[in-house]
Scaffold this motif. Sequence first.
Motif, PDB file in Angstrom:
ATOM      1  N   MET A   1      61.706  58.447  50.831  1.00  0.00           N
ATOM      2  CA  MET A   1      62.144  57.160  51.357  1.00  0.00           C
ATOM      3  C   MET A   1      62.297  57.246  52.870  1.00  0.00           C
ATOM      4  N   PRO A   2      61.984  56.150  53.579  1.00  0.00           N
ATOM      5  CA  PRO A   2      62.158  56.165  55.025  1.00  0.00           C
ATOM      6  C   PRO A   2      63.626  56.383  55.373  1.00  0.00           C
ATOM      7  N   ARG A   3      63.887  57.142  56.410  1.00  0.00           N
ATOM      8  CA  ARG A   3      65.252  57.399  56.835  1.00  0.00           C
ATOM      9  C   ARG A   3      65.741  56.243  57.710  1.00  0.00           C
ATOM     10  N   MET A   4      66.965  55.747  57.421  1.00  0.00           N
ATOM     11  CA  MET A   4      67.548  54.672  58.196  1.00  0.00           C
ATOM     12  C   MET A   4      68.498  55.251  59.234  1.00  0.00           C
ATOM     13  N   GLU A   5      68.932  54.398  60.156  1.00  0.00           N
ATOM     14  CA  GLU A   5      69.973  54.811  61.083  1.00  0.00           C
ATOM     15  C   GLU A   5      71.237  55.118  60.287  1.00  0.00           C
ATOM     16  N   THR A   6      72.075  55.986  60.821  1.00  0.00           N
ATOM     17  CA  THR A   6      73.293  56.365  60.128  1.00  0.00           C
ATOM     18  C   THR A   6      74.120  55.126  59.781  1.00  0.00           C
ATOM     19  N   SER A   7      74.564  55.033  58.523  1.00  0.00           N
ATOM     20  CA  SER A   7      75.294  53.877  58.030  1.00  0.00           C
ATOM     21  C   SER A   7      76.729  54.248  57.702  1.00  0.00           C
ATOM     22  N   SER A   8      77.597  53.245  57.699  1.00  0.00           N
ATOM     23  CA  SER A   8      78.978  53.439  57.267  1.00  0.00           C
ATOM     24  C   SER A   8      79.056  53.222  55.762  1.00  0.00           C
ATOM     25  N   THR A   9      80.189  53.598  55.192  1.00  0.00           N
ATOM     26  CA  THR A   9      80.392  53.362  53.763  1.00  0.00           C
ATOM     27  C   THR A   9      80.257  51.886  53.431  1.00  0.00           C
ATOM     28  N   ALA A  10      80.846  51.020  54.270  1.00  0.00           N
ATOM     29  CA  ALA A  10      80.787  49.577  54.021  1.00  0.00           C
ATOM     30  C   ALA A  10      79.352  49.074  54.040  1.00  0.00           C
ATOM     31  N   GLN A  11      78.540  49.593  54.957  1.00  0.00           N
ATOM     32  CA  GLN A  11      77.145  49.168  55.034  1.00  0.00           C
ATOM     33  C   GLN A  11      76.357  49.626  53.810  1.00  0.00           C
TER      34      GLN A  11
ATOM     35  N   LYS B   1      69.289  55.113  37.929  1.00  0.00           N
ATOM     36  CA  LYS B   1      70.113  56.233  38.389  1.00  0.00           C
ATOM     37  C   LYS B   1      70.180  56.208  39.910  1.00  0.00           C
ATOM     38  N   LEU B   2      71.393  56.340  40.440  1.00  0.00           N
ATOM     39  CA  LEU B   2      71.617  56.339  41.879  1.00  0.00           C
ATOM     40  C   LEU B   2      71.904  57.772  42.332  1.00  0.00           C
ATOM     41  N   ALA B   3      70.868  58.488  42.644  1.00  0.00           N
ATOM     42  CA  ALA B   3      70.995  59.894  43.015  1.00  0.00           C
ATOM     43  C   ALA B   3      71.634  60.013  44.400  1.00  0.00           C
ATOM     44  N   GLU B   4      72.712  60.788  44.485  1.00  0.00           N
ATOM     45  CA  GLU B   4      73.454  60.902  45.742  1.00  0.00           C
ATOM     46  C   GLU B   4      72.591  61.400  46.886  1.00  0.00           C
ATOM     47  N   GLN B   5      71.790  62.424  46.643  1.00  0.00           N
ATOM     48  CA  GLN B   5      70.998  62.998  47.736  1.00  0.00           C
ATOM     49  C   GLN B   5      69.935  62.021  48.224  1.00  0.00           C
ATOM     50  N   LYS B   6      69.300  61.306  47.304  1.00  0.00           N
ATOM     51  CA  LYS B   6      68.303  60.318  47.713  1.00  0.00           C
ATOM     52  C   LYS B   6      68.945  59.226  48.569  1.00  0.00           C
ATOM     53  N   LEU B   7      70.127  58.786  48.148  1.00  0.00           N
ATOM     54  CA  LEU B   7      70.825  57.761  48.919  1.00  0.00           C
ATOM     55  C   LEU B   7      71.252  58.304  50.281  1.00  0.00           C
TER      56      LEU B   7
ATOM     57  N   PHE C   1      69.983  56.562  53.763  1.00  0.00           N
ATOM     58  CA  PHE C   1      70.906  55.932  54.703  1.00  0.00           C
ATOM     59  C   PHE C   1      71.247  56.827  55.901  1.00  0.00           C
ATOM     60  N   GLY C   2      70.797  58.075  55.861  1.00  0.00           N
ATOM     61  CA  GLY C   2      71.065  58.967  56.972  1.00  0.00           C
ATOM     62  C   GLY C   2      72.513  59.357  57.095  1.00  0.00           C
ATOM     63  N   VAL C   3      73.156  59.615  55.944  1.00  0.00           N
ATOM     64  CA  VAL C   3      74.584  59.957  55.931  1.00  0.00           C
ATOM     65  C   VAL C   3      74.807  61.177  55.039  1.00  0.00           C
ATOM     66  N   SER C   4      76.054  61.627  55.020  1.00  0.00           N
ATOM     67  CA  SER C   4      76.412  62.734  54.142  1.00  0.00           C
ATOM     68  C   SER C   4      76.586  62.235  52.714  1.00  0.00           C
ATOM     69  N   ARG C   5      76.526  63.144  51.772  1.00  0.00           N
ATOM     70  CA  ARG C   5      76.756  62.780  50.377  1.00  0.00           C
ATOM     71  C   ARG C   5      78.199  62.319  50.165  1.00  0.00           C
TER      72      ARG C   5
END
Length: 225
Positions: free
Chosen positions: A1-11, A30-36, A40-44
Motif C-alpha cells: 500500500m502507498p505510504r501516507m504522511e504520518t497520521s494521528s490516532t484521530a485521523q 481483517k484489519l492487520a495492524e502492520q499493514k495499517l 498511515f506511516g505510524v507505529s503499531r
Amino acid sequence: MPRMETSSTAQIVESLTRAIVEHRLRPGTKLAEQKLADHFGVSRTLVRQALFQLSQNRLIKLEPARGAFVATPSADEARQVFHVRRMLELEMTRTFARQATVPMLRALREHIAQERAAVDQQDVPGRTELLGDFHVRIAELLGNQVLADLLRDLISRCALITLMYQSSEAAADSSDEHTTIVKALAARDEALAVRLMEQHLLHVEAGLAFDRKAPANDLSLALAP
C-alpha cells in the motif's frame, strides 16, 4: 500500500470510519495492524489505539489471538439498531417540524440536491455518506450536537448492516423519501412528517435480507487512494 504522511490516532479513526461507512471496508475484513501502520506511516501503538476506539463504537471487533475485524452485525443487532433510530428520529422530526425556519429548510433541500447528484452520477461512496448524513443534518440544524453524535454512530453501524443485508439498490428511493419528508416539514405538518420518517426507516429495514452472507473485501484495495 502507498505510504501516507504520518497520521494521528484521530485521523486513523476518521479514515477507517469513512472507509466502513462508504462500503469500501466490508464486514469481516481483517484489519492487520502492520499493514495499517505502513499505510498511515505510524507505529503499531497508534494503530492499536485507533482500533480500540473503533471497537468502542462497535464498528470493529477485537478478537483475542486473532486481531481486529470489521464488525459483522447479527440480524438481531440490525433490528435493534433500527428500533433505536426510530425512537430517536421520530421525536427529532417532531421537534424539527415545530422549530423549522426558512434557512433550516433551505439547508435540507441543498443536502437533498447533493444526494440526487450523487445518485445520478452513480457515486456509490458519495451517495451512501450523503443519505446517512441527511438524518445527522437534521439534528445539527436543531443545534443538538449530542443527538447528532448519537445518530452518526448509529448510522455508521447501519452502513455495515445495509452492506451485509440490503437486498436491492434503494438509494434513489431513499432520496425521494427524504424529499417528501422535507415537504411535510416545510408545510408544518408535524403528524405527516413523523409518519413519513417512520415509513422511511421501516422501508429501509424491510429491504434487508437477513439470510444474505457478508461480502468479502481486501484491506489494501479498500484503503488505496
